[in-house]
Design a protein around this motif. Structure first.
Motif, short mmCIF file in Angstrom:
data_model
loop_
_atom_site.label_atom_id
_atom_site.label_comp_id
_atom_site.label_asym_id
_atom_site.label_seq_id
_atom_site.Cartn_x
_atom_site.Cartn_y
_atom_site.Cartn_z
N ARG A 188 0.84 -1.20 0.00
CA ARG A 188 0.00 0.00 0.00
C ARG A 188 0.87 1.26 0.00
O ARG A 188 0.60 2.21 -0.71
N ARG A 233 -2.40 4.58 -6.24
CA ARG A 233 -3.52 4.67 -5.30
C ARG A 233 -3.57 6.12 -4.83
O ARG A 233 -2.54 6.73 -4.56
N LYS A 279 -6.01 -1.03 6.10
CA LYS A 279 -6.51 -1.98 5.11
C LYS A 279 -7.91 -1.60 4.65
O LYS A 279 -8.70 -1.05 5.42
N ASP A 280 -8.23 -1.93 3.39
CA ASP A 280 -9.58 -1.75 2.89
C ASP A 280 -10.49 -2.77 3.57
O ASP A 280 -10.07 -3.89 3.86
N LYS A 324 -13.06 -5.77 4.08
CA LYS A 324 -13.27 -6.95 3.24
C LYS A 324 -14.62 -6.92 2.56
O LYS A 324 -14.80 -7.39 1.45
N PRO A 361 -17.98 -4.39 1.51
CA PRO A 361 -18.36 -3.00 1.41
C PRO A 361 -19.40 -2.63 2.46
O PRO A 361 -20.27 -3.42 2.78
#
Length: 110
Positions: free
Chosen positions: A83, A92, A103-104, A106, A108
């Protein structure tokens, strides 16, 4: 950015300069102690600090061309996280606020 600038940047989130100074120094101290002990330190999204042993070798003095014996040594290598690399390379977008290496999720959020 140096240590004082880092403390100044963290101070608003920590509730003051004194708390920020203690937090930054505690984190850096823990990292240094772990690496000196031979442990790798990995911070998800940021990178990994890895102590590495370099063997003795023969090098060359660039000014004279003479061969020079270098003793074995121990160094620290840094491998930036994926990242972090993506943010630096522009692959990004850097968020306007919040944690940029978090972290994104997992799934939405609705």
């Amino acid at each position: 950015m140096n240590k004082a600038q880092l403390i100044k940047a963290v101070a608003p989130q920590m509730g003051g300069r004194r708390q920020a100074t203690e937090a930054v120094e505690a984190v850096l101290d823990a990292i240094v102690r772990a690496v000196v002990a031979g442990d790798a330190v990995s911070v998800t999204g940021f990178g990994k600090l890895i102590p590495t042993d370099r063997p003795a070798r023969v090098s060359r003095n660039p000014q004279t061309g003479d061969k020079v014996k270098l003793a074995a040594s121990r160094v620290v290598k840094f491998r930036p996280g994926e990242r972090f690399q993506d943010l630096v390379a522009g692959r990004r977008a850097l968020p306007d606020s919040g944690n940029c290496i978090q972290k994104d999720p997992k799934t939405p959020r609705p």
